[in-house]
Design a protein around this motif. Structure first.
Motif, mmCIF file in Angstrom:
data_model
loop_
_atom_site.group_PDB
_atom_site.id
_atom_site.type_symbol
_atom_site.label_atom_id
_atom_site.label_comp_id
_atom_site.label_asym_id
_atom_site.label_seq_id
_atom_site.Cartn_x
_atom_site.Cartn_y
_atom_site.Cartn_z
ATOM 1 N N ASN B 91 -12.673 -70.959 -21.463
ATOM 2 C CA ASN B 91 -11.828 -69.761 -21.403
ATOM 3 C C ASN B 91 -11.991 -69.172 -20.009
ATOM 4 N N ARG B 92 -11.047 -69.426 -19.141
ATOM 5 C CA ARG B 92 -11.200 -68.920 -17.770
ATOM 6 C C ARG B 92 -11.146 -67.403 -17.730
ATOM 7 N N ARG B 93 -11.877 -66.829 -16.806
ATOM 8 C CA ARG B 93 -11.867 -65.377 -16.629
ATOM 9 C C ARG B 93 -11.578 -65.052 -15.180
ATOM 10 N N TYR B 94 -10.594 -64.168 -14.988
ATOM 11 C CA TYR B 94 -10.251 -63.799 -13.616
ATOM 12 C C TYR B 94 -10.416 -62.299 -13.398
ATOM 13 N N ASP B 95 -11.074 -61.624 -14.344
ATOM 14 C CA ASP B 95 -11.327 -60.193 -14.147
ATOM 15 C C ASP B 95 -12.660 -60.042 -13.415
ATOM 16 N N ASN B 96 -13.360 -58.957 -13.648
ATOM 17 C CA ASN B 96 -14.570 -58.729 -12.864
ATOM 18 C C ASN B 96 -15.825 -59.359 -13.468
ATOM 19 N N HIS B 97 -15.642 -60.221 -14.457
ATOM 20 C CA HIS B 97 -16.807 -60.919 -14.995
ATOM 21 C C HIS B 97 -17.276 -61.980 -14.009
ATOM 22 N N LYS B 98 -18.572 -62.252 -14.066
ATOM 23 C CA LYS B 98 -19.153 -63.101 -13.027
ATOM 24 C C LYS B 98 -19.072 -64.592 -13.328
ATOM 25 N N GLU B 99 -18.689 -64.943 -14.534
ATOM 26 C CA GLU B 99 -18.631 -66.374 -14.848
ATOM 27 C C GLU B 99 -17.558 -66.628 -15.906
ATOM 28 N N HIS B 100 -17.049 -67.867 -15.915
ATOM 29 C CA HIS B 100 -16.104 -68.260 -16.957
ATOM 30 C C HIS B 100 -16.838 -68.383 -18.288
ATOM 31 N N MET B 101 -16.089 -68.244 -19.366
ATOM 32 C CA MET B 101 -16.684 -68.373 -20.693
ATOM 33 C C MET B 101 -16.329 -69.738 -21.281
ATOM 34 N N TYR B 102 -17.231 -70.249 -22.064
ATOM 35 C CA TYR B 102 -16.987 -71.490 -22.800
ATOM 36 C C TYR B 102 -17.192 -71.217 -24.291
ATOM 37 N N ARG B 103 -16.467 -71.973 -25.119
ATOM 38 C CA ARG B 103 -16.618 -71.838 -26.565
ATOM 39 C C ARG B 103 -16.785 -73.209 -27.185
ATOM 40 N N TYR B 104 -17.810 -73.332 -28.020
ATOM 41 C CA TYR B 104 -17.932 -74.521 -28.858
ATOM 42 C C TYR B 104 -17.223 -74.203 -30.167
ATOM 43 N N CYS B 105 -16.193 -74.978 -30.501
ATOM 44 C CA CYS B 105 -15.374 -74.679 -31.683
ATOM 45 C C CYS B 105 -15.306 -75.873 -32.627
ATOM 46 N N VAL B 106 -15.409 -75.591 -33.908
ATOM 47 C CA VAL B 106 -15.112 -76.599 -34.932
ATOM 48 C C VAL B 106 -14.022 -76.008 -35.813
ATOM 49 N N ARG B 107 -12.880 -76.693 -35.834
ATOM 50 C CA ARG B 107 -11.721 -76.160 -36.585
ATOM 51 C C ARG B 107 -11.262 -77.098 -37.693
ATOM 52 N N ARG B 108 -11.536 -78.391 -37.534
ATOM 53 C CA ARG B 108 -11.015 -79.356 -38.507
ATOM 54 C C ARG B 108 -11.677 -79.116 -39.869
ATOM 55 N N ARG B 109 -10.834 -79.047 -40.892
ATOM 56 C CA ARG B 109 -11.324 -78.699 -42.223
ATOM 57 C C ARG B 109 -12.446 -79.625 -42.694
ATOM 58 N N SER B 110 -12.229 -80.947 -42.520
ATOM 59 C CA SER B 110 -13.229 -81.908 -43.011
ATOM 60 C C SER B 110 -14.550 -81.767 -42.254
ATOM 61 N N ASP B 111 -14.486 -81.453 -40.966
ATOM 62 C CA ASP B 111 -15.728 -81.267 -40.194
ATOM 63 C C ASP B 111 -16.490 -80.039 -40.693
ATOM 64 N N LEU B 112 -15.742 -78.992 -41.025
ATOM 65 C CA LEU B 112 -16.388 -77.770 -41.536
ATOM 66 C C LEU B 112 -17.026 -78.043 -42.894
ATOM 67 N N ILE B 113 -16.278 -78.720 -43.757
ATOM 68 C CA ILE B 113 -16.750 -78.924 -45.139
ATOM 69 C C ILE B 113 -17.875 -79.959 -45.213
#
Lengths: 191, 191
Positions: B91-113
């Protein structure tokens, strides 16, 4: 149950306890990676410069803290019980937040040096907060030898503490300390 | 080294590996207690109501996510490697934050279950986030049986998901779903 059964049960209980203990240790490092804070702060105390801890007119405050909302306060008591030092404090909130905040804090120098720092040396953090912890430890090593009671030593501590926890550089404090003369009025130091 | 030595060394290595594994498992639960998020979201898709997943005009999105700044992105890759599912996004950030953000995401239903939910059932969270996790699991159980494809089932999911992660009540969405008639225009549903 025969003696062998008792023995086997004792063994498996001990193994379970050891497993739970390791998971708890891991949980603490992960939770502190997420929610913990190691901080060094500098507090103007020009009126107390005649007392031992404040000779430079600046008090150095050191704190390890973990904050949580009221619904998760039990975790903070668990930390307090695990480490056997520090206390849990209530930060009341009267704005639009839905719950009061609590903080588990360890501030006493000997508790930090003898309990908190050795734990996180043995079980290191995994995020960039590890960098903050190492700077925090370095500051405490200076303070342990009373280096913070002289302007020269205090400057070294300020330089190490700079950039911890995304802080702004302490340019103004460093300028004042570098120009320090004993008994000078530092009440206007903006830190 | 004699065979006994090798055997002993193998044993101690295995014990160390097991110890490290338990500490890592604990770290993951602690870190997710601090930084993780289990969320169920409802997305208007009135134009796709003729497709299987969107018959009610509302898509149900499920996500397990952990966010970190760029300096701690390695922790997110460690989570991805540990679970073997999901991905790390920038998640790129171009405001006054000092670093870009990253997200680890699991969305697939079978992976969650099959992966995420069993892990947190075996190694429970310790903060109030455990309540969010249990609601998340309950929603996934509904979705697993395709309950979310009917207005009645979707209402049950919305009711469970209410109050997760300090969300506002989904009053307006519930009102619309309770008044639901097939093929009605739900494009103005504010959710």
């Amino acid at each position: 149950m025969n003696s062998q059964g008792v023995h086997s049960s004792d063994n498996s209980t001990a193994a379970e306890n050891q497993q739970e203990r390791l998971i708890k240790i891991g949980w603490i490092t992960g939770f502190v990676d997420g929610e913990g804070c190691f901080s060094i702060n500098f507090i103007r105390q020009p009126d107390r410069a005649n007392r031992k801890g404040y000779r430079t007119g600046v008090q150095v405050a050191h704190e390890f803290a973990v904050a949580q909302g009221a619904r998760s306060v039990e975790c903070l008591y668990m930390l307090m019980k695990f480490f056997g030092v520090g206390a849990v404090y209530l930060n009341r909130r009267y704005d639009n937040h839905k719950e009061h905040m609590y903080r588990y804090c360890v501030r006493r120098r000997s508790d930090l040096i003898q309990t908190i720092i050795p734990f996180f040396n043995q079980y290191p953090l995994r995020t960039s907060k590890q960098g903050d912890f190492l700077k925090f430890e370095e500051c405490l090593r200076f303070i342990e030898t009373d280096s913070h009671l002289t302007p020269k030593g205090l400057i070294e501590i300020v330089e190490v503490a700079e950039n911890m926890n995304h802080c702004r550089p302490r340019t103004e404090l460093l300028r004042i300390l570098r120009d320090y003369t004993p008994n000078a009025d530092v009440s206007s130091v903006k830190i």
